[in-house]
Each structure stands twice: as C-alpha cells, then as structure tokens.
Motif scaffolding. Structure first.
Motif, mmCIF file in Angstrom:
data_model
loop_
_atom_site.group_PDB
_atom_site.id
_atom_site.type_symbol
_atom_site.label_atom_id
_atom_site.label_comp_id
_atom_site.label_asym_id
_atom_site.label_seq_id
_atom_site.Cartn_x
_atom_site.Cartn_y
_atom_site.Cartn_z
ATOM 1 N N ARG A 71 0.864 -1.181 0.000
ATOM 2 C CA ARG A 71 0.000 0.000 0.000
ATOM 3 C C ARG A 71 0.897 1.227 0.000
ATOM 4 O O ARG A 71 1.781 1.350 0.859
ATOM 5 C CB ARG A 71 -0.901 0.036 1.235
ATOM 6 N N THR A 93 -2.100 -1.257 -3.917
ATOM 7 C CA THR A 93 -2.960 -0.116 -3.604
ATOM 8 C C THR A 93 -2.119 1.150 -3.643
ATOM 9 O O THR A 93 -1.134 1.268 -2.902
ATOM 10 C CB THR A 93 -3.600 -0.252 -2.207
ATOM 11 N N VAL A 95 -2.627 5.370 -3.565
ATOM 12 C CA VAL A 95 -3.500 6.528 -3.416
ATOM 13 C C VAL A 95 -2.673 7.780 -3.685
ATOM 14 O O VAL A 95 -1.699 8.051 -2.970
ATOM 15 C CB VAL A 95 -4.126 6.599 -2.010
ATOM 16 N N PRO A 104 -6.622 9.503 -14.907
ATOM 17 C CA PRO A 104 -6.591 8.144 -14.354
ATOM 18 C C PRO A 104 -5.321 7.377 -14.737
ATOM 19 O O PRO A 104 -4.807 7.507 -15.847
ATOM 20 C CB PRO A 104 -7.831 7.489 -14.955
ATOM 21 N N ASN A 107 -5.241 1.186 -11.702
ATOM 22 C CA ASN A 107 -6.237 1.045 -10.645
ATOM 23 C C ASN A 107 -5.953 1.946 -9.448
ATOM 24 O O ASN A 107 -6.491 1.730 -8.353
ATOM 25 C CB ASN A 107 -6.327 -0.411 -10.183
ATOM 26 N N ALA A 108 -5.098 2.958 -9.637
ATOM 27 C CA ALA A 108 -4.778 3.879 -8.546
ATOM 28 C C ALA A 108 -5.991 4.736 -8.184
ATOM 29 O O ALA A 108 -6.806 5.079 -9.043
ATOM 30 C CB ALA A 108 -3.612 4.780 -8.935
ATOM 31 N N THR A 109 -6.094 5.076 -6.902
ATOM 32 C CA THR A 109 -7.099 6.025 -6.432
ATOM 33 C C THR A 109 -6.465 7.409 -6.415
ATOM 34 O O THR A 109 -5.465 7.630 -5.722
ATOM 35 C CB THR A 109 -7.578 5.663 -5.013
ATOM 36 N N MET A 111 -6.978 11.474 -5.840
ATOM 37 C CA MET A 111 -7.859 12.386 -5.127
ATOM 38 C C MET A 111 -7.431 13.835 -5.331
ATOM 39 O O MET A 111 -6.246 14.160 -5.216
ATOM 40 C CB MET A 111 -7.845 12.063 -3.628
ATOM 41 N N ARG A 123 -8.890 11.068 5.270
ATOM 42 C CA ARG A 123 -9.462 10.664 3.984
ATOM 43 C C ARG A 123 -8.477 9.809 3.190
ATOM 44 O O ARG A 123 -8.870 8.848 2.528
ATOM 45 C CB ARG A 123 -9.878 11.899 3.193
ATOM 46 N N ALA A 127 -8.878 5.804 2.148
ATOM 47 C CA ALA A 127 -8.713 5.324 0.771
ATOM 48 C C ALA A 127 -7.680 4.206 0.688
ATOM 49 O O ALA A 127 -7.807 3.299 -0.145
ATOM 50 C CB ALA A 127 -8.312 6.481 -0.142
#
Length: 223
Positions: A71, A93, A95, A104, A107-109, A111, A123, A127
C-alpha cells in the motif's frame, strides 16, 4: 566522420528556442532546458507522465523500498509519474493526492485534495484501506520568491507529511520526502530518527544538478 558533420550533428541535437516578442528570458531558458533534457525525452518515449518518475525509480533502485503487494500513499502526486512507478513495481494499492486533478492511472485512487486541510490525512488513510507500507511526498508549495517565506512553507509541508507517515505506516515502513536547501530541519529530522531505523538524504541523478532539491529517505519505521 568529418568535423563539419560533427558540428551539424551537435547543432541538431541541441534544440534552441528563439526569444519570442514578450517572452521573458527566464521562460526561454526554462523551455530550452526542457527541450534538451534527456529525462524529459525519456519520459515521453517510455510513457511516463513526467521526468520525476525517474527520481523515484532511481531512489528505489538504490534503497529497494517498493515491493509487490504494498500500500503506497503519494502526496503531491500530479501529474502522476510516481504513481506509475509504484504500480509498475507491484504496489497493489496506490493513493495519489494533489490540489489539481490527475488523469486516471491504472487502478490507482487519485484524489483532488488539499493535504493541509484538517480532514485530509483521515481521507487518505480511508482510501488506503489499511496501514501504508510506503508514504511518498513530493509536496511543494507555490513559491513567493521570498527565500525565508518559501523555506517555511516547504518545511511545513515536509512536517505535515512526516506526521502523516508516522500515523499511517506499518512497522518497517518507509517515508520518502522532497526537501530543499540543507535537507530536513533539525526538529523534523530528530523526530524521524527517533522513529525510523535509518534516515538519510539522497539526490538521484534525475534531479537537476542546479536544483536545491534532495530527498529524505527514512526506512525501518518503529511503532
């Protein structure tokens, strides 16, 4: 090869930018440097969002902190070069956080978030879905041109990222942060040395020689 040929080849290799009417000379120099920067060229050829991707890859090649299944939190992630490297090297994971929107990436988030806002760290942790293995910070403030003011702004971001790392990392975790001038401030450095097994400063080759930036590398987080 004839000398004339060498001269022509050198001239073709080095792109010069004419000073347009109304263009500041400093802007001309910046653009010319960009056009002739081998890392900028490599980033385009290899599909990275920015030359900064090579800074992270070089740091990882040296310190080996990115591993499959991790992560990773990336603070100050735009335009996404570090996110790309983290995903390439197996992070499950990722973020990424920035004030501006990031296109995009896998599959990264990603923000749009001001990390200095009080609720921002929570927050990001939400995530991530669990403790982070690596916290990356490439945070940098808008500069004013006033050396002392800019230094204070930079160090406040480094400090915020360091506290986030301490509150978020799992045992053995890693914190990487961009710092400037002489490195991290004494108080921040002392805090990190008390919580990590090793704290070092490193300047990757991809960081321009004339730049004051360097990177703080803290490994072996102790809870």
């Amino acid at each position: 090869m004839k000398k004339g040929g060498d001269a022509r080849a050198a001239k073709q290799f080095h792109t010069k930018v004419k000073t347009a009417r109304g263009r500041k000379y400093s802007s001309k120099l910046w653009l010319e440097r960009q056009l002739n920067d081998p890392y900028v060229l490599r980033a385009k050829q290899e599909g990275y969002r920015s030359r900064a991707a090579f800074k992270l890859s070089e740091l990882d090649d040296r310190f080996h902190f990115l591993k499959p299944g991790m992560r990773v939190a990336d603070l100050g992630a735009a335009p996404g070069g570090w996110v790309q490297i983290a995903l390439e090297r197996g992070a499950s994971t990722v973020v990424g956080v920035d004030l501006i929107e990031i296109e995009p990436i896998g599959n990264a988030t990603l923000m749009v978030l001001d990390f200095t806002e009080p609720d921002a760290p929570d927050r990001v942790r939400e995530a991530l879905g669990g403790p982070a293995d690596v916290v990356l910070s490439d945070l940098a403030p808008w500069t004013t041109g006033h050396k002392q003011t800019d230094h204070l702004r930079i160090m406040s971001l480094v400090e915020a990222a360091a506290y986030f790392a301490i509150d978020t990392l799992k045992p053995g975790g890693v914190f990487i942060a961009k710092v400037f001038q002489g490195g991290a401030e004494g108080d921040v450095l002392d805090m990190l040395k008390a919580r990590f097994e090793k704290v070092r400063h490193a300047k990757p080759d991809a960081s321009r020689a004339e730049s004051a930036e360097t990177y703080l590398v803290a490994t072996g987080f102790r809870v």
